[in-house]
Motif scaffolding. Structure first.
Motif, PDB file in Angstrom:
ATOM      1  N   TYR A  16     -10.848 -11.300   9.013  1.00 28.52           N
ATOM      2  CA  TYR A  16      -9.479 -10.995   8.545  1.00 28.52           C
ATOM      3  C   TYR A  16      -9.441 -10.714   7.053  1.00 28.52           C
ATOM      4  N   SER A  17     -10.537 -10.191   6.545  1.00 27.90           N
ATOM      5  CA  SER A  17     -10.568  -9.880   5.115  1.00 27.90           C
ATOM      6  C   SER A  17     -10.355  -8.398   4.817  1.00 27.90           C
ATOM      7  N   GLU A  18     -10.227  -7.598   5.866  1.00 29.22           N
ATOM      8  CA  GLU A  18      -9.903  -6.189   5.627  1.00 29.22           C
ATOM      9  C   GLU A  18      -8.621  -5.842   6.379  1.00 29.22           C
ATOM     10  N   GLY A  19      -7.778  -5.036   5.750  1.00 29.92           N
ATOM     11  CA  GLY A  19      -6.451  -4.686   6.274  1.00 29.92           C
ATOM     12  C   GLY A  19      -6.417  -4.228   7.726  1.00 29.92           C
ATOM     13  N   ALA A  20      -5.969  -3.015   7.936  1.00 31.18           N
ATOM     14  CA  ALA A  20      -5.827  -2.531   9.305  1.00 31.18           C
ATOM     15  C   ALA A  20      -6.556  -1.210   9.472  1.00 31.18           C
ATOM     16  N   HIS A  21      -6.916  -0.940  10.700  1.00 35.33           N
ATOM     17  CA  HIS A  21      -7.556   0.322  11.058  1.00 35.33           C
ATOM     18  C   HIS A  21      -6.607   1.472  10.675  1.00 35.33           C
ATOM     19  N   PRO A  22      -7.154   2.580  10.157  1.00 32.25           N
ATOM     20  CA  PRO A  22      -6.306   3.714   9.750  1.00 32.25           C
ATOM     21  C   PRO A  22      -5.318   4.177  10.820  1.00 32.25           C
ATOM     22  N   HIS A  23      -5.716   4.141  12.077  1.00 36.66           N
ATOM     23  CA  HIS A  23      -4.792   4.598  13.136  1.00 36.66           C
ATOM     24  C   HIS A  23      -3.575   3.685  13.222  1.00 36.66           C
ATOM     25  N   ILE A  24      -3.815   2.428  12.961  1.00 37.91           N
ATOM     26  CA  ILE A  24      -2.705   1.469  12.969  1.00 37.91           C
ATOM     27  C   ILE A  24      -1.739   1.790  11.828  1.00 37.91           C
ATOM     28  N   LEU A  25      -2.298   2.037  10.674  1.00 44.77           N
ATOM     29  CA  LEU A  25      -1.459   2.359   9.514  1.00 44.77           C
ATOM     30  C   LEU A  25      -0.698   3.657   9.740  1.00 44.77           C
ATOM     31  N   LEU A  26      -1.376   4.613  10.362  1.00 44.65           N
ATOM     32  CA  LEU A  26      -0.720   5.892  10.647  1.00 44.65           C
ATOM     33  C   LEU A  26       0.489   5.697  11.543  1.00 44.65           C
ATOM     34  N   SER A  27       0.349   4.802  12.511  1.00 43.57           N
ATOM     35  CA  SER A  27       1.478   4.578  13.439  1.00 43.57           C
ATOM     36  C   SER A  27       2.688   4.051  12.669  1.00 43.57           C
ATOM     37  N   LEU A  28       2.440   3.235  11.662  1.00 43.55           N
ATOM     38  CA  LEU A  28       3.549   2.731  10.848  1.00 43.55           C
ATOM     39  C   LEU A  28       4.151   3.843   9.996  1.00 43.55           C
ATOM     40  N   ALA A  29       3.263   4.635   9.400  1.00 44.30           N
ATOM     41  CA  ALA A  29       3.731   5.730   8.539  1.00 44.30           C
ATOM     42  C   ALA A  29       4.577   6.716   9.333  1.00 44.30           C
ATOM     43  N   ALA A  30       4.142   6.988  10.538  1.00 44.70           N
ATOM     44  CA  ALA A  30       4.835   7.973  11.367  1.00 44.70           C
ATOM     45  C   ALA A  30       6.262   7.540  11.678  1.00 44.70           C
ATOM     46  N   ARG A  31       6.519   6.241  11.642  1.00 44.37           N
ATOM     47  CA  ARG A  31       7.852   5.737  11.994  1.00 44.37           C
ATOM     48  C   ARG A  31       8.598   5.196  10.783  1.00 44.37           C
ATOM     49  N   SER A  32       8.149   5.563   9.656  1.00 45.67           N
ATOM     50  CA  SER A  32       8.677   5.002   8.415  1.00 45.67           C
ATOM     51  C   SER A  32      10.199   5.018   8.320  1.00 45.67           C
ATOM     52  N   THR A  33      10.818   6.118   8.642  1.00 45.11           N
ATOM     53  CA  THR A  33      12.277   6.203   8.473  1.00 45.11           C
ATOM     54  C   THR A  33      13.035   6.171   9.788  1.00 45.11           C
ATOM     55  N   GLU A  34      12.324   5.924  10.837  1.00 49.59           N
ATOM     56  CA  GLU A  34      12.965   5.800  12.150  1.00 49.59           C
ATOM     57  C   GLU A  34      13.841   4.545  12.169  1.00 49.59           C
ATOM     58  N   THR A  35      15.022   4.650  12.777  1.00 49.78           N
ATOM     59  CA  THR A  35      15.868   3.457  12.904  1.00 49.78           C
ATOM     60  C   THR A  35      15.529   2.721  14.191  1.00 49.78           C
TER      61      THR A  35
END
Lengths: 361, 361, 361, 361
Positions: A16-35
């Motif tokens: 647990y010393s490294e953040g998240a897999h890029p695909h995981i981060l992408l999923s968050l970015a893709a929904r950034s402004t979604e309500t």
């Protein structure tokens, strides 16, 4: 020892010393402004829950996404033990017994520990004396059995073992709860014969750990037993575990389960660990526990163990007798081949150096 | 009502229905494979804490990053009230009194509520009777005063008001704790005369809310009083609030504070709210509470209030007498001009339609 | 097993099956219509406390009278462990660990058990590994050592042993608390070399048990350490342990301590137990624990142990291997010579019958 | 104010400042050396429980004898509220809300207070807004209504009032629990139309107070609802409320109920109170609450109220506006005619003196 210290070039300290897999981060970015609906009542949490239910073949299961492992354990055990005089049983090495700062006791419940059989696992035979002993109102009521998969020592329960535990619990009115902080790695272990479907059928609840499997954070608590579910959202809220932006965890689990990424990351962890275990095996060093998942426990002379800690950020699990120590090596979703090779080489070099020194005597 | 329901085209339901600002997400992506110390002992958490200490002019403050607001409140109050017979005082409308499912009581402490002066704020005069009354061991010991900035009604304490409270608390042996779930919006309010430095000087602890200010999640608890800090990490861990990947929150706060993004997002919220308040003012509708921050409370005929809820996802705060309701409108970091214009226009249209109908009678 | 069952002609089941000594009852009758301050703030409680302070040579001690032993333990430990992450250490056989239905855990604290050295006693050597192991915020903070005098097995700590424990605790920042449910019997034991003054000097708190020493009920908690005393009456009240008519317990302790009645009753218990132990010694039966106070543990063949239970209302302490059981015999302030003789005779008869049977084979 | 202070010649401070009725003490003396089963499983507790069940016409009720009122309330409410997110509702003046040092909150539950209607009583109308408001998992679940008979102001619920509450609770899934610390006095009140049978039929549990009705201590908790009874003895033990010599309380209740002594003592209290009320009525002083039981609340000029406190050991209930105070006068099983006459005379004298002074102006 736990949280502090210098970061090494290659770190095998934990998963647990490294953040998240890029695909995981992408999923968050893709929904950034979604309500989204807050408090976990959103479509991503629902989709993730559906995929989990599907894989578990448990269409009626409830799934809740919680930020961390200690929180998930405290929540689940509180949901099972509604009366303060009810107690949980676990291995003396169990995470709830030693590494959660008394979180379960802080909810009012006793944790009864039983000796594990040396590999972090418990059996009906080890539990039986607890039931025999607790027979009246001057003692607590044992009501739940807690196990981890993989265990604190990186070992895994077989289907036969978990089935025996499950049958024993059901016969004796005990709930069976499985801490799956490293369930991904356990499921992808070469020697594993348990599926998510099996686990869902054999336990009353378990969780699928995301924090140690490539997510930013988050665990999916799968609640199978109907009794524990009564007003479970009240319990989540009261304990401070309900995230306003619950869809953040839901979105990550959705991304992790959609294309098998979750299992891919676990496999990566295991393969890296296996290469290291193979390297160790090619030397004469012995294992402290059977290497099966992404945690390897190796026995080394004290000085060498300290060196390993120093160079690769590992932990000393235990100082053994006769000048030896058990050291813990952990691989993560982000462990690189380069790091694995460096560590494997280190073992080979150290072993040969030892042999040479021995011969020189 | 809280978590469920259909998502509207424009949503003014709350300030936590949209993920995180792109810059926040970028900060996480940039550190995806970086190795960090776990449990909040990493360099990003440290950097964020340093920036917060700097802005607070409180070089000795401890800063802890916690996943959510209820958790942060329960933690802080537990750190202050070490004895179970000690109690917290708050406004009857206070979040800990009504909207945290008894989280404080669940830690063993009574919450004593005092009537607020109609705008969600409390004063020394309102607290004094509580101290007068609690004078022996048959009653709890009032030990902490809880306030929110901004309050549950979107109003803000002035520097004079908070100073009066602070002086009163210090004179009477009470801790003063400020819930800053929406502190960003409060700090950026036009009428605000309180700085972070002031708040740090006047309170014993407070938190800077990230969840409602454009982060994926996370609150920064600023601990000024030394008594509360004793072994505070044990308390965080025991409550299940210690994140293994604590650096995730640290990284987001670092990104939010580095270039003023945190305050920029708060300003955005306020400006959107102000435009809506102006539109309402241009009609004859009245406010339920003085609009000062990103929450607007407007009084409407019941049917119109229901329509507002239906079209813009707002909440009914309270059904008033005489066929009217108080509705809550909230803006977020992601509120668009388009949404603001649509809502403003709605108010104008509805008001005119009402006038017309009146004239037609 | 604990509370139910038929009453035998002679009962050696425990030391709390007969009411109070006539002198104790007389003291209550004499004050029947006297008006007293309630809640333990009366002159009888004060007089009793003074006598206890005098005997302890502890003029500054606070003394509180509580209805029962589990309540007194829960109270005392709560007064010492003000933080929920602090834990108590005790022998695995300790009363708080097994026979109080998780009362300590229910106050939020973990009880860490250590193996006892076979006679129910613990030593610094047994405690040290617990301190070694608990070294960071992922584990609880061991903060108090709990011992009983006499122990659950009727044995007593010597002055040397308690001094060693006391010094160890003080060196390591641990409180030492002594459960004196049967302290009277321990103090009057032939082999005892500890005075009340010693115990007051060596511990941070202890209680003098009245329930098992001829009172209707009641224990006197002697609080030596000043830290634990802070607002202790609030804690008593909050836990539901403050008796409106506190003077009832005060009056009984006053009567028990005025003319040495308390010690006389304890001596009576011990003398009766000694006669029984002598009778057992004159046979070939062995003891399960060294007989020192009013509890005798004897090893018998299973069938004979069951017979003992059946005829004299004793308890089976433990089923041992090889067809034998450890049975517990307890004497009380009301044990008669007739009963002692009957039991002694029983042992002789049974032993001879066994020998005869053996010879007949 | 509560426990301390000089003892006056005549004391009307409370109903727990004198020990026990001689008949009660005799019952204990008569059984001094009798052997009894411990922990409340003895024949006297059983006999007392049988008499209570008989009077309640509730053959299936469970009865537990507990040492004091706060303990009994904490126990009963814990037995009803098995989930920590469940809350009790009571009058703002309710004993559990103000005079038990947060005992209920310390078990993890919120106490929701509603305004009483001025005489310490609550009604369905006062409770309804609480149910309306608490409608989702962000708030606690109201689950129990707590009332006292007599109330904190000495008033009593009529049969119609308690029936209305009972019906309301049953319709709304709320348990109804009645604190009967002074139930004896309430039952024997002239205006009372509720029998024990009625109360047993209308509530889910209630207790019959012994401490304030001539016993040394002890309350009889009558558990009617089957849900609350599950493993109730475990809860008693865990909370430290299980007396080893439980038969002591059982014996006292047996003696109190065998020949109506319990009701005789209550009647004595009421008759003494009535004489005092009559004396007050013959003056022009007004009552703060309607005098119905053994507590009289009278309104006096501040100076006169202080004099009353000084001479007769009464309490000031409340400082009212306009220079007046409400003082509380309580009679007990041991109140003498001499004391009643002295107090009655005092009122007459003071009133006349006041009139005279007025005329002299």
């Amino acid at each position: 020892m736990y949280g502090s210290g210098e970061i090494k070039k290659y770190s095998f300290k934990n998963d647990y010393s490294e953040g998240a897999h890029p695909h995981i981060l992408l999923s968050l970015a893709a929904r950034s402004t979604e309500t989204n609906c807050p408090y976990g009542m959103d479509k991503h949490s629902e989709a993730a829950a559906d995929m989990i239910r599907e894989r578990c073949k448990a269409p009626n299961a409830e799934v809740a996404f919680i930020a961390g492992g200690t929180a998930t354990n405290a929540l689940a055990i509180s949901l099972f033990l509604r009366n303060p005089y009810e107690a949980a049983i676990c291995a003396v090495t169990g995470h709830i017994n030693v590494h959660e700062t008394g979180a379960i006791e802080n909810t009012g419940h006793k944790v009864i520990n039983v000796p594990s059989d040396g590999d972090g696992k418990i059996t009906p035979e080890l539990i039986q004396p607890v039931l025999d002993w607790h027979n009246c109102e001057h003692m607590v009521v044992p009501k739940l059995v807690y196990v981890s998969q993989s265990t604190e020592l990186g070992t895994i329960y077989t289907k036969a073992e978990l089935t025996a535990l499950s049958e024993y619990c059901r016969k004796n009115g005990l709930y069976l709860y499985l801490d799956g902080a490293r369930l991904g790695s356990a499921l992808m272990a070469k020697e594993n014969d348990l599926t998510l479907e099996d686990i869902a059928a054999l336990t009353d609840a378990f969780y699928i750990g995301g924090t140690k499997n490539g997510l930013l954070f988050g665990e999916a608590l799968v609640m199978l037993n109907e009794e524990m579910r009564e007003n479970y959202r009240y319990m989540i809220k009261q304990k401070g575990y309900m995230l306003a932006k619950g869809y953040v965890v839901g979105t990550m689990f959705e991304a992790a389960f959609k294309d098998g990424l979750f299992f891919g990351m676990a496999l990566h962890e295991n393969e890296a660990a296996e290469k290291i275990a193979d390297a160790i095996r090619s030397t004469g060093f012995e294992f402290y526990a059977k290497p099966q998942t992404n945690q390897i426990f190796v026995i080394l002379p004290d000085a060498l163990a300290d060196e390993l800690v120093d160079e690769f950020g590992c932990n000393i699990e235990s100082r053994l007798a006769n000048g030896k120590s058990a050291a813990r090596i952990v691989t993560s979703w982000a462990t690189t081949d380069e790091a694995v090779n460096a560590l494997s080489e280190w073992f080979l070099t150290k072993y040969c150096a030892g042999l040479l020194k021995e011969m020189m005597k």
